[in-house]
Motif scaffolding. Structure first.
Motif, mmCIF file in Angstrom:
data_model
loop_
_atom_site.group_PDB
_atom_site.id
_atom_site.type_symbol
_atom_site.label_atom_id
_atom_site.label_comp_id
_atom_site.label_asym_id
_atom_site.label_seq_id
_atom_site.Cartn_x
_atom_site.Cartn_y
_atom_site.Cartn_z
ATOM 1 N N UNK A 95 -0.989 6.962 13.866
ATOM 2 C CA UNK A 95 -2.011 7.268 12.884
ATOM 3 C C UNK A 95 -1.543 6.979 11.276
ATOM 4 N N UNK A 96 -0.536 7.795 11.057
ATOM 5 C CA UNK A 96 -0.042 7.419 9.762
ATOM 6 C C UNK A 96 0.465 5.961 9.242
ATOM 7 N N UNK A 101 -0.268 0.993 6.744
ATOM 8 C CA UNK A 101 -0.506 -0.608 6.739
ATOM 9 C C UNK A 101 -1.889 -0.954 6.211
ATOM 10 N N UNK A 102 -2.821 -0.182 6.398
ATOM 11 C CA UNK A 102 -4.086 -0.478 5.826
ATOM 12 C C UNK A 102 -3.849 -0.308 4.356
ATOM 13 N N UNK A 105 -2.349 -3.360 3.041
ATOM 14 C CA UNK A 105 -3.188 -4.414 2.996
ATOM 15 C C UNK A 105 -4.173 -4.274 1.664
ATOM 16 N N UNK A 106 -4.816 -3.248 1.371
ATOM 17 C CA UNK A 106 -5.910 -3.146 0.595
ATOM 18 C C UNK A 106 -5.057 -3.140 -0.625
ATOM 19 N N UNK A 107 -3.974 -2.802 -1.155
ATOM 20 C CA UNK A 107 -3.270 -2.837 -2.316
ATOM 21 C C UNK A 107 -3.267 -4.418 -2.446
ATOM 22 N N UNK A 108 -2.585 -4.906 -1.460
ATOM 23 C CA UNK A 108 -2.231 -6.499 -1.636
ATOM 24 C C UNK A 108 -3.514 -7.162 -2.034
ATOM 25 N N UNK A 109 -4.548 -7.027 -1.271
ATOM 26 C CA UNK A 109 -6.009 -7.829 -1.336
ATOM 27 C C UNK A 109 -6.439 -7.514 -2.989
ATOM 28 N N UNK A 110 -6.639 -6.325 -3.478
ATOM 29 C CA UNK A 110 -7.104 -5.810 -4.784
ATOM 30 C C UNK A 110 -6.096 -6.292 -5.695
#
Length: 166
Positions: A95-96, A101-102, A105-110
């Motif tokens: 889970x961690x 990973x999420x 992904x969000x950091x890279x996207x934003x």
């Protein structure tokens, strides 16, 4: 020195660096798993390893391993608790990893690909983003020494934006 529990019966091949153990009526399989993974037994295994480039534990040395023995009812309790905790730890680690990973992904996207800014430039709402969060992103880009960045953002050194300690 690594150990895992394999369901019985199961068809599998044992590789050159693997050993399969079957328990008898004197030891509980989950207790044996816990015992083999215990630091005391792992230390014994490391002390008996041979080879410098690829250390290995000789099959004949298994009979030299000292395993702490308890009565069967206590073995069952210890083995069950150890196994259940191991499963929970595994689930938490997976889970961690998923959450990490999420977040990446969000950091890279934003903040690298600027997807929310690009969506707003196209007249769209950023995918999966609440209106309040989307309002924090501009709707255009501007040139900088690093290339295009969101309008109103700036490029600066760490020393300009933070008080460095130590």
């Amino acid at each position: 020195g690594r150990a895992c529990l394999v369901p019985d019966p199961i068809d599998f091949c044992i590789a050159q660096d693997m050993v399969s153990l079957r328990v008898n009526e004197r030891i509980n399989n989950l207790y044996l798993l816990a015992a083999i993974r215990a630091p005391q037994v792992q230390n014994q295994i490391q002390q008996m390893q041979v080879g410098t480039m690829i250390p290995h534990f000789k099959k004949g040395d298994f009979e030299k391993l000292l395993i702490p023995m308890r009565d069967m009812p206590i073995q069952k309790v210890i083995g069950k608790i150890y196994f259940e905790l191991s499963q929970k730890i595994d689930v938490n680690e997976r889970t961690s990893k998923t959450l990490e990973d999420i977040a990446q992904t969000i950091f890279k996207s934003w903040f690298i690909d600027f997807d929310p800014v690009k969506a707003k430039m196209a007249g769209e709402n950023p995918v999966g983003m609440e209106t309040a969060t989307a309002s924090l992103f501009p709707d255009s880009m501007e040139e900088s020494e690093l290339g295009l960045i969101p309008k109103g953002w700036r490029v600066g050194s760490l020393g300009e934006i933070a008080d460095l300690q130590g």
